[in-house]
Design an enzyme around this catalytic site. Structure first.
Site, short mmCIF file in Angstrom:
data_model
loop_
_atom_site.label_atom_id
_atom_site.label_comp_id
_atom_site.label_asym_id
_atom_site.label_seq_id
_atom_site.Cartn_x
_atom_site.Cartn_y
_atom_site.Cartn_z
CE LYS A 1 -6.30 2.14 -25.98
NZ LYS A 1 -6.44 3.04 -24.59
CD GLU B 1 -4.84 5.52 0.49
OE1 GLU B 1 -4.90 6.22 1.29
OE2 GLU B 1 -5.61 4.55 0.42
CB THR C 1 -4.07 3.93 -22.16
OG1 THR C 1 -3.50 4.01 -23.37
CG2 THR C 1 -5.34 4.15 -21.80
CE1 TYR D 1 -4.32 0.94 -0.42
CE2 TYR D 1 -4.82 -1.13 0.81
CZ TYR D 1 -5.15 -0.09 0.02
OH TYR D 1 -6.33 -0.15 -0.14
CG ASP E 1 -7.33 10.33 -24.19
OD1 ASP E 1 -6.33 9.54 -24.34
OD2 ASP E 1 -8.24 9.89 -23.61
NE ARG F 1 -6.14 -3.49 -19.82
CZ ARG F 1 -6.37 -3.75 -21.13
NH1 ARG F 1 -5.44 -4.30 -21.73
NH2 ARG F 1 -7.03 -2.86 -21.93
N1 DSN Z 1 -9.50 3.27 -25.60
C1 DSN Z 1 -10.83 2.16 -26.11
C2 DSN Z 1 -10.17 1.35 -27.37
O1 DSN Z 1 -9.52 2.21 -28.17
O2 DSN Z 1 -10.25 0.29 -27.54
C3 DSN Z 1 -11.48 1.43 -25.01
O3 DSN Z 1 -11.78 2.06 -23.99
#
Ligand code: DSN
Length: 426
Positions: free
Chosen positions: A222, A49, A219, A47, A193, A228
């Site tokens: 990808k 925080e 993110t 933990y 984003d 993730r």
């Molecule tokens: N970001 C999405 C995608 O492109 O698959 C999923 O939320």
């Protein structure tokens, strides 16, 4: 020790599925063994925080080290002046930024979901659409590209407090400079984003949003090929949005606001095992091998888009600048839905996702399009010459979509092809 065979047998089936199939979902990838190892490490037990050096728990000296490493590597990768690596996902990174910059009821503007935008960019079923007042900009019907003139028109009329660049199904680069000019005209924050094209941006193959945006989210799983998760960054070139304060002061103030937006604003304890894996992935992304990988992803996508065009498909915007393409099935097969194609291709171990296309007449559950991407197959080692073969598999299946005898034939060819690109040491 007894293993939970129920769960591990399922995991093994998933491993086999990933190994033997053609993974064309644009938002998926295969992480390295080291990223996987960090994710499955003892860091999950801790933990923590708070932030490195300022935690609410004892014993954080080592997770402080990995989290700081992740922050430093991420800053180096994008030339950022500040970064937060704690968001559990891209949607939560966005939520933290909205919480920081907007008040409930405030207006913000993002790309319409059916034009390629993302759920967390103002969809009515997401907190971004429930708590705030979203308005949308769109792509031009003719060109399939973001219509910046119309965006400006809407922005000047509606005066949103924040404008959001970024998408989950848009194959073209973004004009962040123009968007910043629009934002400045109305005193709005500009946010990007970059969840999808982050890897291409990191190695300089696409425009740099950090130069123009007040804040950038992404993110990590990808094109970045990490675990993730989500991240938030600030670049150093943006003009001072707080008037008179020095740039250093602004960064200090905004970064501490964004940090609070993540914890305690929207999250509790950070996932330190995932953060350690992020550190590994960012280290990998700083290598020449990763830059070469990104170039290959882009080149494969270009060749694949061209192969679809040659087969008579309408690729939205007639091509791609990044790792994905959006195919409008209506030109070649007006009667066939994206859902039917997705469900049929999966029987032959080809994984894509149905997607709405701009000005779609079908619902998101049926959809008239397919989104296809090259990050995962490029990690497997596929090159330009394999792209027309893949497109041919897909075209054969769609052209004869009710022929059940074709499915095992294509599946066999897919499995044989993928056996030539082994993966997973573990
Ligand atoms: N970001 C999405 C995608 O492109 O698959 C999923 O939320």
């Amino acid at each position: 020790m007894k293993r939970d065979s129920k769960v591990f047998e399922i995991i093994e089936k998933e491993r086999q599925r990933q190994m033997s199939g053609l993974e064309l979902i644009a938002s998926e990838n295969f992480v390295s063994d080291e990223v996987m190892e960090a994710m499955g490490s003892v860091m999950t037990n801790k933990y923590a925080e708070g932030y490195p050096g300022k935690r609410y728990y004892g014993g954080c000296q080592f997770v402080d080290e990995t989290e700081q490493l992740a922050i430093d590597r991420l800053k180096e990768l994008f030339g950022a002046v500040w970064a937060n690596v704690q968001p559990h996902s891209g949607a939560q990174a966005n939520m933290a930024v909205f919480l920081t910059l907007l008040k409930p009821g405030d207006k913000f503007m993002g790309l319409d979901l059916s034009h390629g935008g993302h759920l967390s960019h103002g969809s009515k079923v997401n907190s971004s659409g429930m708590l705030y007042d979203p308005i949308a900009y769109e792509v031009d019907e003719e060109t399939g590209m973001v219509d910046y003139d119309k965006m400006e028109e809407v922005a000047l009329r509606e005066k949103p407090k924040l404008i959001l660049a970024g998408a989950s199904a848009y194959s073209r680069d973004w004009d962040y400079k123009r968007m910043r000019e629009i934002a400045d005209k109305i005193g709005a924050f500009l946010m990007a984003d970059i969840a999808h094209p982050a890897g291409l941006i990191a190695v300089g193959l696409l425009n740099d949003p950090l130069k123009y945006c007040h804040v950038v989210t992404s993110t990590t799983h990808k094109t970045l090929r990490g675990p993730r998760g989500g991240i938030i960054m600030m670049g150093e070139d943006f003009e001072n949005p707080f008037g008179k304060k020095t740039m250093k002061g602004v960064v200090r103030k905004m970064s501490s606001l964004f940090d609070s937006g993540v914890f305690p604003g929207t999250q509790g304890g950070p996932l330190e095992h995932v953060i350690a894996a992020k550190a590994v992935a960012f280290g990998e992304a700083l290598t020449k091998e990763y830059k070469d990988y990104m170039k290959q992803v882009k080149s494969n996508a270009e060749v694949m888009a061209q192969a679809f065009v040659e087969k008579g498909y309408h690729v939205i915007s007639e091509g791609t600048d990044n790792h994905l393409m959006l195919i409008d099935l209506r030109t070649k097969f007006p009667e066939i839905t994206g859902r039917k194609v997705e469900n049929t291709l999966v029987l032959a171990d080809i994984t894509v996702n149905k997607n709405m296309v701009p000005f779609d007449t079908r619902s998101p559950f049926q959809a008239s399009g397919l989104r296809v991407g090259t990050p995962a197959i490029t990690t497997r080692g596929m090159k330009e010459e394999h792209m027309p073969v893949i497109v041919d598999f897909i075209d054969q299946m769609i052209s004869d979509i009710d022929n059940e005898e074709l499915i095992p034939k294509i599946k066999k060819q897919v499995n044989e092809m993928m056996a030539e690109f082994p993966m997973f040491a573990w």
